[in-house]
Design a protein around this motif. Structure first.
Motif, PDB file in Angstrom:
ATOM      1  N   ASP A  17      -0.325  32.223  12.438  1.00 56.53           N
ATOM      2  CA  ASP A  17       1.009  31.786  12.000  1.00 56.53           C
ATOM      3  C   ASP A  17       1.307  30.368  12.485  1.00 56.53           C
ATOM      4  O   ASP A  17       1.908  29.554  11.768  1.00 56.53           O
ATOM      5  N   LYS A  18       0.871  30.073  13.692  1.00 54.62           N
ATOM      6  CA  LYS A  18       1.083  28.724  14.236  1.00 54.62           C
ATOM      7  C   LYS A  18       0.318  27.691  13.388  1.00 54.62           C
ATOM      8  O   LYS A  18       0.841  26.616  13.068  1.00 54.62           O
ATOM      9  N   VAL A  46       0.848  -1.196   0.000  1.00 61.36           N
ATOM     10  CA  VAL A  46       0.000   0.000   0.000  1.00 61.36           C
ATOM     11  C   VAL A  46       0.886   1.251   0.000  1.00 61.36           C
ATOM     12  O   VAL A  46       2.104   1.148   0.111  1.00 61.36           O
ATOM     13  N   SER A  47       0.263   2.415  -0.145  1.00 67.45           N
ATOM     14  CA  SER A  47       1.051   3.646  -0.119  1.00 67.45           C
ATOM     15  C   SER A  47       0.338   4.697   0.724  1.00 67.45           C
ATOM     16  O   SER A  47      -0.822   4.518   1.119  1.00 67.45           O
ATOM     17  N   ILE A  48       1.058   5.761   1.001  1.00 66.45           N
ATOM     18  CA  ILE A  48       0.490   6.821   1.841  1.00 66.45           C
ATOM     19  C   ILE A  48      -0.339   7.758   0.956  1.00 66.45           C
ATOM     20  O   ILE A  48       0.136   8.236  -0.074  1.00 66.45           O
ATOM     21  N   GLY A  49      -1.568   8.013   1.383  1.00 67.22           N
ATOM     22  CA  GLY A  49      -2.458   8.898   0.630  1.00 67.22           C
ATOM     23  C   GLY A  49      -2.437  10.304   1.194  1.00 67.22           C
ATOM     24  O   GLY A  49      -1.362  10.857   1.468  1.00 67.22           O
ATOM     25  N   ALA A  50      -3.595  10.868   1.411  1.00 63.46           N
ATOM     26  CA  ALA A  50      -3.686  12.263   1.844  1.00 63.46           C
ATOM     27  C   ALA A  50      -3.129  12.439   3.262  1.00 63.46           C
ATOM     28  O   ALA A  50      -3.265  11.553   4.108  1.00 63.46           O
ATOM     29  N   ILE A  51      -2.523  13.594   3.480  1.00 62.30           N
ATOM     30  CA  ILE A  51      -2.100  13.965   4.828  1.00 62.30           C
ATOM     31  C   ILE A  51      -3.114  14.971   5.366  1.00 62.30           C
ATOM     32  O   ILE A  51      -3.328  16.039   4.771  1.00 62.30           O
ATOM     33  N   ASN A  52      -3.754  14.610   6.485  1.00 60.54           N
ATOM     34  CA  ASN A  52      -4.774  15.459   7.106  1.00 60.54           C
ATOM     35  C   ASN A  52      -4.146  16.312   8.189  1.00 60.54           C
ATOM     36  O   ASN A  52      -3.469  15.781   9.080  1.00 60.54           O
ATOM     37  N   SER A  53      -4.386  17.608   8.133  1.00 61.49           N
ATOM     38  CA  SER A  53      -3.895  18.475   9.210  1.00 61.49           C
ATOM     39  C   SER A  53      -4.917  18.492  10.354  1.00 61.49           C
ATOM     40  O   SER A  53      -6.043  18.030  10.202  1.00 61.49           O
ATOM     41  N   ASN A  54      -4.500  19.035  11.485  1.00 64.16           N
ATOM     42  CA  ASN A  54      -5.379  19.078  12.662  1.00 64.16           C
ATOM     43  C   ASN A  54      -5.368  20.493  13.234  1.00 64.16           C
ATOM     44  O   ASN A  54      -4.360  20.963  13.745  1.00 64.16           O
ATOM     45  N   LEU A  55      -6.519  21.151  13.156  1.00 61.06           N
ATOM     46  CA  LEU A  55      -6.645  22.523  13.669  1.00 61.06           C
ATOM     47  C   LEU A  55      -7.654  22.588  14.811  1.00 61.06           C
ATOM     48  O   LEU A  55      -8.152  23.653  15.134  1.00 61.06           O
ATOM     49  N   PHE A  56      -7.940  21.409  15.411  1.00 57.85           N
ATOM     50  CA  PHE A  56      -9.019  21.407  16.400  1.00 57.85           C
ATOM     51  C   PHE A  56      -8.628  20.891  17.775  1.00 57.85           C
ATOM     52  O   PHE A  56      -9.496  20.731  18.627  1.00 57.85           O
ATOM     53  N   GLN A  57      -7.343  20.637  18.001  1.00 58.51           N
ATOM     54  CA  GLN A  57      -7.010  20.057  19.302  1.00 58.51           C
ATOM     55  C   GLN A  57      -5.924  20.824  20.038  1.00 58.51           C
ATOM     56  O   GLN A  57      -5.108  20.239  20.730  1.00 58.51           O
ATOM     57  N   ASP A  58      -5.929  22.131  19.881  1.00 60.13           N
ATOM     58  CA  ASP A  58      -4.923  22.923  20.564  1.00 60.13           C
ATOM     59  C   ASP A  58      -5.640  24.076  21.282  1.00 60.13           C
ATOM     60  O   ASP A  58      -6.521  24.719  20.700  1.00 60.13           O
ATOM     61  N   ASP A 101     -12.891  25.984  12.296  1.00 60.58           N
ATOM     62  CA  ASP A 101     -13.128  27.336  12.826  1.00 60.58           C
ATOM     63  C   ASP A 101     -14.578  27.775  12.650  1.00 60.58           C
ATOM     64  O   ASP A 101     -15.241  27.424  11.677  1.00 60.58           O
ATOM     65  N   GLY A 102     -15.004  28.592  13.583  1.00 54.47           N
ATOM     66  CA  GLY A 102     -16.342  29.168  13.494  1.00 54.47           C
ATOM     67  C   GLY A 102     -16.643  29.968  14.749  1.00 54.47           C
ATOM     68  O   GLY A 102     -15.775  30.158  15.609  1.00 54.47           O
ATOM     69  N   ASP A 105      -4.815  26.943  21.850  1.00 51.46           N
ATOM     70  CA  ASP A 105      -4.701  28.222  21.136  1.00 51.46           C
ATOM     71  C   ASP A 105      -5.842  28.451  20.148  1.00 51.46           C
ATOM     72  O   ASP A 105      -6.080  29.569  19.712  1.00 51.46           O
ATOM     73  N   TYR A 106      -6.508  27.358  19.748  1.00 53.00           N
ATOM     74  CA  TYR A 106      -7.497  27.474  18.666  1.00 53.00           C
ATOM     75  C   TYR A 106      -8.941  27.670  19.161  1.00 53.00           C
ATOM     76  O   TYR A 106      -9.890  27.474  18.409  1.00 53.00           O
ATOM     77  N   ARG A 107      -9.094  28.083  20.394  1.00 56.04           N
ATOM     78  CA  ARG A 107     -10.448  28.267  20.942  1.00 56.04           C
ATOM     79  C   ARG A 107     -11.280  29.231  20.091  1.00 56.04           C
ATOM     80  O   ARG A 107     -12.471  29.024  19.864  1.00 56.04           O
ATOM     81  N   LEU A 108     -10.651  30.276  19.583  1.00 53.89           N
ATOM     82  CA  LEU A 108     -11.385  31.268  18.785  1.00 53.89           C
ATOM     83  C   LEU A 108     -11.083  31.141  17.293  1.00 53.89           C
ATOM     84  O   LEU A 108     -11.430  32.033  16.507  1.00 53.89           O
ATOM     85  N   GLY A 109     -10.446  30.042  16.946  1.00 55.09           N
ATOM     86  CA  GLY A 109     -10.138  29.842  15.535  1.00 55.09           C
ATOM     87  C   GLY A 109      -8.669  29.534  15.320  1.00 55.09           C
ATOM     88  O   GLY A 109      -7.861  29.637  16.239  1.00 55.09           O
ATOM     89  N   SER A 110      -8.339  29.111  14.128  1.00 60.16           N
ATOM     90  CA  SER A 110      -6.945  28.800  13.784  1.00 60.16           C
ATOM     91  C   SER A 110      -6.525  29.692  12.607  1.00 60.16           C
ATOM     92  O   SER A 110      -5.987  30.776  12.823  1.00 60.16           O
ATOM     93  N   LEU A 111      -6.832  29.279  11.406  1.00 63.42           N
ATOM     94  CA  LEU A 111      -6.444  30.087  10.232  1.00 63.42           C
ATOM     95  C   LEU A 111      -7.233  31.397  10.153  1.00 63.42           C
ATOM     96  O   LEU A 111      -6.873  32.294   9.388  1.00 63.42           O
ATOM     97  N   THR A 112      -8.314  31.489  10.923  1.00 67.17           N
ATOM     98  CA  THR A 112      -9.137  32.709  10.917  1.00 67.17           C
ATOM     99  C   THR A 112      -8.952  33.529  12.190  1.00 67.17           C
ATOM    100  O   THR A 112      -9.616  34.548  12.372  1.00 67.17           O
ATOM    101  N   HIS A 113      -8.122  33.045  13.100  1.00 64.46           N
ATOM    102  CA  HIS A 113      -8.035  33.651  14.440  1.00 64.46           C
ATOM    103  C   HIS A 113      -7.710  35.152  14.347  1.00 64.46           C
ATOM    104  O   HIS A 113      -6.899  35.565  13.507  1.00 64.46           O
TER     105      HIS A 113
END
Ligand code: RM4
Ligand code: MN
Length: 394
Positions: free
Chosen positions: A121-122, A92-104, A148-149, A106-114
């Motif tokens: 930047d983080k 088999v091979s490695i497919g998509a790499i999923n990022s995680n913006l929901f378990q830190d 985010d929301g 710092d992200y209480r008020l958002g991540s890429l939209t903070h």
């Protein structure tokens, strides 16, 4: 009644099915549950290497699941080259790499939209890390689900958040190598309940169009309001050339992540019918057919096998639609004739056709039963003792 089973159509269906591949999520092989309880299961993988071994079992019996999506940081390892080599050893091979913006925190008020640049930047830097993982594993798809929301009207400026998101996404997109893609997912509610920042396919598509050709939309079948016509969205994204991937699963009430095709097999058929009608089943069509599921109470490897076979069954039925009869009925205004061309195909028992496909590949006609007979489940339950089982979210 149209005849979906003519020899020519069966032969064409077999050829198309032989090429179809479905990508498995690593997190399906860890323990998962709801916020009430995560039930541990004997033999569950304890690390990313064992998750890949489990995914390889699904491929071994279905012959149709040669890639595994990883999630960062859940699947972090010291040496991703070694993980990719381990996958290759197992076929088999490695497919998509999923990022995680929901378990830190710092992200209480958002991540890429903070509102704060430091947090944005983080979140951007996390994607730099994911792109490094892609380079080390040969993955070409970076998948981004934005959790985010906001929860209350007025909590933040809706338009300002979109502007910050566009800027953050641009900074991530600029880091992609040629041949890499950004897959941008959407979800209409949860974890926030007033306004999600990418709630729908239109918002995702607008951001993708602004970014450039390497950005495409991911359609997670569980991320829509009840009653949404998902096949319409599939058709529209295909028209725009921006359907990058599916996250297949089933839902009854929310983001339930149940086995694809279990809740509404007719919906899955209608989705695959749009795919076939647009000739988007071809391996080079750019549509990555992925699963995004969790098996909270059922065993995981058999759950994934059943998921793959469900997608294959829906696809086979879509391939058997008598498209000439359908077009003629549509053209002449024969409402029931046109609808019947679809329902005739949907009502066809395609299990013998899929058995033929598998036997032609040297596989057992029934992957689910073959895995059950193999003794693998008992073996991993015996051997995987000690250590900590992998779990959704860790
Ligand atoms: C999200 C979304 C993503 C998946 C995570 C685990 O709800 O569907 O695709 O990566 O869950
Ligand atoms: Mn998803």
């Amino acid at each position: 009644m149209t005849d979906p089973g003519t020899p020519d159509r069966r032969a064409a269906a077999l050829a198309a099915l032989a090429e179809q591949t479905i990508e498995l999520p690593s997190w399906a092989f860890g323990n998962s549950g709801t916020r009430f309880k995560v039930f541990g299961q004997p033999g569950v993988a304890r690390d990313p290497f064992e998750k890949i071994e489990d995914a390889a079992q699904v491929h071994r019996y279905t012959g149709a699941a040669p890639r595994v999506s990883l999630h960062v940081p859940w699947d972090l390892v010291d040496d991703f080259g070694k993980l990719a080599a381990h996958a290759a050893d197992l076929g088999v091979s490695i497919g998509a790499i999923n990022s995680n913006l929901f378990q830190d925190d710092d992200y209480r008020l958002g991540s890429l939209t903070h509102p704060e640049k430091r947090v944005r930047d983080k979140a951007i830097a996390h994607h730099t890390q994911c792109i490094d993982v892609m380079r080390a594993t040969g993955s070409t798809d970076l998948k981004l689900w934005l959790p985010d929301g906001t929860n209350y009207a007025g909590q933040d400026d809706l338009r300002g958040r979109q502007d910050r998101l566009a800027d953050s996404l641009q900074q991530i997109y600029a880091q992609l190598d040629p041949g890499m893609r950004l897959l941008l997912e959407y979800k209409f509610y949860e974890p926030y309940f007033y306004a999600m920042d990418i709630p729908d396919w239109g918002t995702s598509l607008l951001h993708c169009l602004a970014l450039g050709e390497q950005a495409t939309v991911v359609l997670d079948t569980g991320h829509h309001a009840p009653g949404t016509n998902i096949e319409f969205i599939v058709m529209q994204l295909l028209r725009a050339g921006r359907l990058g991937a599916f996250d297949f699963n089933s839902r009854y009430y929310g983001d339930d992540d149940l086995i694809v095709g279990s809740a509404d097999p007719f919906q899955l058929f209608r989705i695959m019918n749009e795919i076939v009608a647009a000739d988007a089943l071809r391996p080079d069509s750019g549509v990555n057919f992925m699963l995004d599921q969790c098996h909270n109470i059922e065993p995981k490897i058999p759950g994934q096998i059943r998921s793959v076979t469900n997608v294959q069954e829906a696809t086979a039925k879509a391939l058997l639609v008598d498209r000439e009869a359908l077009a003629a009925a549509q053209q002449s205004g024969d409402v029931l004739g046109a609808h019947g061309a679809l329902t005739d195909a949907f009502s066809t028992d395609v299990r013998p056709l899929l058995a033929e496909l598998r036997e032609s590949k040297g596989l057992d006609a029934d992957p689910y039963a073959a895995y059950a007979r193999s003794g693998h489940a008992e073996r991993i339950a015996r051997e995987r003792v000690g250590g900590t089982q992998a779990s959704w979210g860790a």
